[in-house]
Design a protein around this motif. Structure first.
Motif, PDB file in Angstrom:
ATOM      1  N   ASP A 114      -4.875  -3.644  -8.815  1.00 32.88           N
ATOM      2  CA  ASP A 114      -3.858  -4.304  -9.625  1.00 32.88           C
ATOM      3  C   ASP A 114      -3.555  -5.716  -9.150  1.00 32.88           C
ATOM      4  OD1 ASP A 114      -2.458  -3.697  -7.322  1.00 32.88           O
ATOM      5  OD2 ASP A 114      -1.193  -2.169  -8.266  1.00 32.88           O
ATOM      6  N   ASP A 115      -4.223  -6.142  -8.043  1.00 32.99           N
ATOM      7  CA  ASP A 115      -4.139  -7.530  -7.603  1.00 32.99           C
ATOM      8  C   ASP A 115      -5.352  -8.349  -8.049  1.00 32.99           C
ATOM      9  OD1 ASP A 115      -6.082  -6.384  -6.032  1.00 32.99           O
ATOM     10  OD2 ASP A 115      -5.253  -7.064  -4.117  1.00 32.99           O
ATOM     11  N   GLY A 116      -6.259  -7.719  -8.806  1.00 29.49           N
ATOM     12  CA  GLY A 116      -7.443  -8.406  -9.297  1.00 29.49           C
ATOM     13  C   GLY A 116      -8.626  -8.379  -8.360  1.00 29.49           C
ATOM     14  N   HIS A 117      -8.529  -7.609  -7.265  1.00 26.03           N
ATOM     15  CA  HIS A 117      -9.680  -7.539  -6.365  1.00 26.03           C
ATOM     16  C   HIS A 117     -10.732  -6.580  -6.906  1.00 26.03           C
ATOM     17  CE1 HIS A 117      -8.164  -3.671  -4.574  1.00 26.03           C
ATOM     18  NE2 HIS A 117      -9.443  -3.505  -4.271  1.00 26.03           N
ATOM     19  N   THR A 118     -11.954  -6.776  -6.485  1.00 29.56           N
ATOM     20  CA  THR A 118     -13.020  -5.838  -6.809  1.00 29.56           C
ATOM     21  C   THR A 118     -13.922  -5.699  -5.598  1.00 29.56           C
ATOM     22  OG1 THR A 118     -14.610  -5.174  -8.515  1.00 29.56           O
ATOM     23  CG2 THR A 118     -14.714  -7.473  -7.770  1.00 29.56           C
ATOM     24  N   ALA A 119     -14.634  -4.543  -5.504  1.00 25.64           N
ATOM     25  CA  ALA A 119     -15.274  -4.153  -4.257  1.00 25.64           C
ATOM     26  C   ALA A 119     -14.182  -4.285  -3.183  1.00 25.64           C
ATOM     27  CB  ALA A 119     -16.512  -4.996  -3.989  1.00 25.64           C
ATOM     28  N   SER A 120     -14.474  -4.900  -2.042  1.00 21.72           N
ATOM     29  CA  SER A 120     -13.399  -5.179  -1.086  1.00 21.72           C
ATOM     30  C   SER A 120     -13.291  -6.675  -0.837  1.00 21.72           C
ATOM     31  CB  SER A 120     -13.618  -4.420   0.235  1.00 21.72           C
ATOM     32  OG  SER A 120     -13.160  -3.095   0.137  1.00 21.72           O
ATOM     33  N   ILE A 121     -13.389  -7.424  -1.941  1.00 17.92           N
ATOM     34  CA  ILE A 121     -13.111  -8.854  -1.895  1.00 17.92           C
ATOM     35  C   ILE A 121     -11.760  -9.061  -2.562  1.00 17.92           C
ATOM     36  CG2 ILE A 121     -13.877 -11.161  -2.553  1.00 17.92           C
ATOM     37  CD1 ILE A 121     -16.720 -10.132  -2.556  1.00 17.92           C
ATOM     38  N   PHE A 122     -10.795  -9.497  -1.747  1.00 22.14           N
ATOM     39  CA  PHE A 122      -9.424  -9.668  -2.212  1.00 22.14           C
ATOM     40  C   PHE A 122      -9.150 -11.139  -2.518  1.00 22.14           C
ATOM     41  CE2 PHE A 122      -9.571  -5.803   0.247  1.00 22.14           C
ATOM     42  CZ  PHE A 122      -8.782  -4.920  -0.475  1.00 22.14           C
ATOM     43  N   PRO A 123      -8.134 -11.417  -3.336  1.00 21.76           N
ATOM     44  CA  PRO A 123      -7.854 -12.808  -3.693  1.00 21.76           C
ATOM     45  C   PRO A 123      -7.684 -13.741  -2.503  1.00 21.76           C
ATOM     46  CG  PRO A 123      -6.663 -11.343  -5.159  1.00 21.76           C
ATOM     47  CD  PRO A 123      -7.293 -10.466  -4.107  1.00 21.76           C
ATOM     48  N   HIS A 124      -7.081 -13.252  -1.403  1.00 22.58           N
ATOM     49  CA  HIS A 124      -6.851 -14.141  -0.257  1.00 22.58           C
ATOM     50  C   HIS A 124      -8.145 -14.453   0.498  1.00 22.58           C
ATOM     51  CE1 HIS A 124      -7.116 -10.436   2.074  1.00 22.58           C
ATOM     52  NE2 HIS A 124      -7.053 -11.132   3.194  1.00 22.58           N
ATOM     53  N   GLU A 125      -9.213 -13.713   0.197  1.00 17.79           N
ATOM     54  CA  GLU A 125     -10.518 -13.962   0.819  1.00 17.79           C
ATOM     55  C   GLU A 125     -11.583 -14.196  -0.251  1.00 17.79           C
ATOM     56  OE1 GLU A 125     -10.416 -11.552   5.043  1.00 17.79           O
ATOM     57  OE2 GLU A 125     -11.073 -10.444   3.275  1.00 17.79           O
ATOM     58  N   LYS A 172      -6.481 -16.169 -19.027  1.00 18.48           N
ATOM     59  CA  LYS A 172      -5.138 -16.737 -18.982  1.00 18.48           C
ATOM     60  C   LYS A 172      -4.847 -17.319 -17.601  1.00 18.48           C
ATOM     61  CE  LYS A 172      -3.101 -13.547 -22.382  1.00 18.48           C
ATOM     62  NZ  LYS A 172      -2.045 -12.532 -22.605  1.00 18.48           N
ATOM     63  N   GLY A 173      -4.157 -18.435 -17.579  1.00 22.82           N
ATOM     64  CA  GLY A 173      -3.687 -19.013 -16.333  1.00 22.82           C
ATOM     65  C   GLY A 173      -4.811 -19.251 -15.336  1.00 22.82           C
ATOM     66  N   ASN A 174      -4.544 -18.912 -14.096  1.00 21.37           N
ATOM     67  CA  ASN A 174      -5.517 -19.095 -13.018  1.00 21.37           C
ATOM     68  C   ASN A 174      -6.344 -17.829 -12.807  1.00 21.37           C
ATOM     69  OD1 ASN A 174      -4.545 -21.749 -12.418  1.00 21.37           O
ATOM     70  ND2 ASN A 174      -2.834 -20.823 -11.297  1.00 21.37           N
ATOM     71  N   TYR A 175      -6.917 -17.318 -13.886  1.00 26.97           N
ATOM     72  CA  TYR A 175      -7.618 -16.035 -13.818  1.00 26.97           C
ATOM     73  C   TYR A 175      -8.793 -16.049 -12.858  1.00 26.97           C
ATOM     74  CZ  TYR A 175     -11.322 -17.898 -16.833  1.00 26.97           C
ATOM     75  OH  TYR A 175     -12.371 -18.622 -17.335  1.00 26.97           O
ATOM     76  N   LEU A 176      -9.394 -17.206 -12.623  1.00 34.62           N
ATOM     77  CA  LEU A 176     -10.530 -17.268 -11.710  1.00 34.62           C
ATOM     78  C   LEU A 176     -10.130 -17.103 -10.246  1.00 34.62           C
ATOM     79  CD1 LEU A 176     -12.727 -20.042 -13.350  1.00 34.62           C
ATOM     80  CD2 LEU A 176     -13.212 -17.586 -13.209  1.00 34.62           C
ATOM     81  N   ASP A 177      -8.830 -17.016  -9.984  1.00 33.49           N
ATOM     82  CA  ASP A 177      -8.368 -16.709  -8.629  1.00 33.49           C
ATOM     83  C   ASP A 177      -8.605 -15.252  -8.279  1.00 33.49           C
ATOM     84  OD1 ASP A 177      -7.506 -19.304  -8.340  1.00 33.49           O
ATOM     85  OD2 ASP A 177      -5.380 -18.860  -8.703  1.00 33.49           O
ATOM     86  N   TYR A 178      -8.921 -14.434  -9.275  1.00 35.69           N
ATOM     87  CA  TYR A 178      -9.145 -13.010  -9.054  1.00 35.69           C
ATOM     88  C   TYR A 178     -10.640 -12.737  -8.893  1.00 35.69           C
ATOM     89  CZ  TYR A 178      -4.510 -13.086 -11.157  1.00 35.69           C
ATOM     90  OH  TYR A 178      -3.206 -13.384 -11.459  1.00 35.69           O
ATOM     91  N   PRO A 179     -11.040 -12.081  -7.816  1.00 34.90           N
ATOM     92  CA  PRO A 179     -12.468 -11.789  -7.613  1.00 34.90           C
ATOM     93  C   PRO A 179     -13.113 -11.083  -8.798  1.00 34.90           C
ATOM     94  CG  PRO A 179     -11.275 -11.409  -5.582  1.00 34.90           C
ATOM     95  CD  PRO A 179     -10.242 -11.708  -6.627  1.00 34.90           C
ATOM     96  N   ALA A 180     -12.384 -10.192  -9.459  1.00 33.77           N
ATOM     97  CA  ALA A 180     -12.966  -9.470 -10.598  1.00 33.77           C
ATOM     98  C   ALA A 180     -13.379 -10.400 -11.721  1.00 33.77           C
ATOM     99  CB  ALA A 180     -11.976  -8.425 -11.119  1.00 33.77           C
ATOM    100  N   ALA A 181     -12.754 -11.581 -11.798  1.00 27.87           N
ATOM    101  CA  ALA A 181     -13.089 -12.541 -12.848  1.00 27.87           C
ATOM    102  C   ALA A 181     -14.377 -13.293 -12.549  1.00 27.87           C
ATOM    103  CB  ALA A 181     -11.947 -13.533 -13.025  1.00 27.87           C
ATOM    104  N   ARG A 182     -14.890 -13.150 -11.319  1.00 26.67           N
ATOM    105  CA  ARG A 182     -16.093 -13.886 -10.928  1.00 26.67           C
ATOM    106  C   ARG A 182     -17.377 -13.128 -11.271  1.00 26.67           C
ATOM    107  NH1 ARG A 182     -14.878 -18.099  -7.317  1.00 26.67           N
ATOM    108  NH2 ARG A 182     -12.673 -18.616  -7.566  1.00 26.67           N
ATOM    109  N   VAL A 183     -17.258 -11.914 -11.744  1.00 20.83           N
ATOM    110  CA  VAL A 183     -18.432 -11.124 -12.102  1.00 20.83           C
ATOM    111  C   VAL A 183     -19.093 -11.716 -13.342  1.00 20.83           C
ATOM    112  CG1 VAL A 183     -19.228  -8.858 -12.851  1.00 20.83           C
ATOM    113  CG2 VAL A 183     -17.523  -9.037 -11.037  1.00 20.83           C
ATOM    114  N   ASP A 184     -20.417 -11.785 -13.328  1.00 19.63           N
ATOM    115  CA  ASP A 184     -21.176 -12.366 -14.438  1.00 19.63           C
ATOM    116  C   ASP A 184     -20.870 -11.619 -15.733  1.00 19.63           C
ATOM    117  OD1 ASP A 184     -23.025 -13.322 -16.249  1.00 19.63           O
ATOM    118  OD2 ASP A 184     -24.707 -13.276 -14.855  1.00 19.63           O
ATOM    119  N   PRO A 185     -20.171 -12.244 -16.681  1.00 18.17           N
ATOM    120  CA  PRO A 185     -19.779 -11.535 -17.905  1.00 18.17           C
ATOM    121  C   PRO A 185     -20.951 -11.174 -18.796  1.00 18.17           C
ATOM    122  CG  PRO A 185     -19.264 -13.862 -18.098  1.00 18.17           C
ATOM    123  CD  PRO A 185     -19.703 -13.650 -16.674  1.00 18.17           C
ATOM    124  N   ARG A 186     -22.083 -11.868 -18.628  1.00 12.72           N
ATOM    125  CA  ARG A 186     -23.240 -11.571 -19.468  1.00 12.72           C
ATOM    126  C   ARG A 186     -23.882 -10.237 -19.128  1.00 12.72           C
ATOM    127  NH1 ARG A 186     -25.694 -17.390 -18.179  1.00 12.72           N
ATOM    128  NH2 ARG A 186     -24.824 -16.684 -16.187  1.00 12.72           N
TER     129      ARG A 186
END
Length: 257
Positions: free
Chosen positions: A160-171, A227-241
């Motif tokens: 619910d913080d937007g992390h995926t795998a074990s990559i968290f927003p602060h890292e 929305k907003g700074n969505y790229l701050d969340y690791p889950a948003a970095r996954v290749d959408p294609r």
């Protein structure tokens, strides 16, 4: 039954790459979502001799594993699957927080899978030793493409913080690491975890997000609707294609609904 299928476009693309690149399927219940995933695995293992899959931990996969073990024991070609994990807590394999233990209890103990098909992260080692060992396992076992191991299926959850795998927003810098895997740190507990990096995740042939529950809805909304700074969340970095988001109705609830 699938409640809805949503196909989206991301902006900022050249004309040559403006194709369908984001797909979301919304289900009424977790069980319906689980059956969709079960059908997907049944079809894939029916046509492919070996399937390399990286699993996720968490409550959503737990429910899915229960459905797979109860309803798909005979329809999935279990002997063709090779199981890995996208991340693991640095705890022994019998620990209550072990992703491996959860998978063992809810799936492996109930379906015809041999030990030779399972390639776990050895959380009982020191983080540095576990990292080195998993890197070796990936190198010796998986096919490679673009200089990185390539999974056929990468299963991801999202916190619910937007992390995926074990990559968290602060890292979030770990996402772009040139290494295949890294040591992540939970932001609240300080617990160490071994995680695949973004370059390995995005090198997968198919990436499937499994996200359920209303507590995930705000971040799902931000990421999928940019929305907003969505790229701050690791889950948003996954290749959408390459990504398919499987959501239940609660997780798909938009903040403006």
């Amino acid at each position: 039954m699938c409640l809805a299928t949503v196909v989206g476009m991301l902006g900022g693309l050249s004309e040559s790459t403006k194709t369908k690149i984001m797909e979301t399927k919304i289900f009424y219940t977790k069980d319906q979502l689980s059956r969709y995933f079960g059908d997907f695995l049944a079809e894939l293992t029916g046509k492919q001799e070996v399937v390399y899959i990286a699993l996720s931990g968490g409550s959503t996969p737990e429910n899915i594993f229960d459905v797979l073990s109860q309803e798909y024991k005979d329809s999935i070609r279990w002997d063709r699957l090779r199981f890995f994990w996208g991340d693991e807590r640095c705890v022994p394999p019998d620990h209550a927080e072990s992703n491996y233990r959860m998978t063992r209890e809810h799936l492996f103990n109930h379906v015809p899978v041999s030990e030779e098909q399972i390639f776990r992260i050895k959380g009982e080692l020191t983080p540095e030793e576990a990292l080195k060992d998993y890197r070796r396992v990936l190198e010796e076992t998986l096919p490679q493409k673009n200089g990185f191991p390539q999974f056929d299926v990468m299963v991801l959850g999202m916190g619910d913080d937007g992390h995926t795998a074990s990559i968290f927003p602060h890292e979030i810098s770990l996402w772009d690491s040139p290494n295949w895997c890294e040591i992540g740190t939970h932001p609240k507990t300080g617990q160490k975890r071994i995680t695949l990096t973004g370059k390995v995740i995005n090198n997968s042939r198919q990436i499937i997000f499994l996200v359920t529950g209303k507590n995930k809805a705000p971040k799902v909304d931000e990421i999928l609707h940019q929305k907003g700074n969505y790229l701050d969340y690791p889950a948003a970095r996954v290749d959408p294609r390459k990504s398919l988001w499987l959501l239940d109705q609660q997780a798909a609830q938009r903040s403006d609904d």
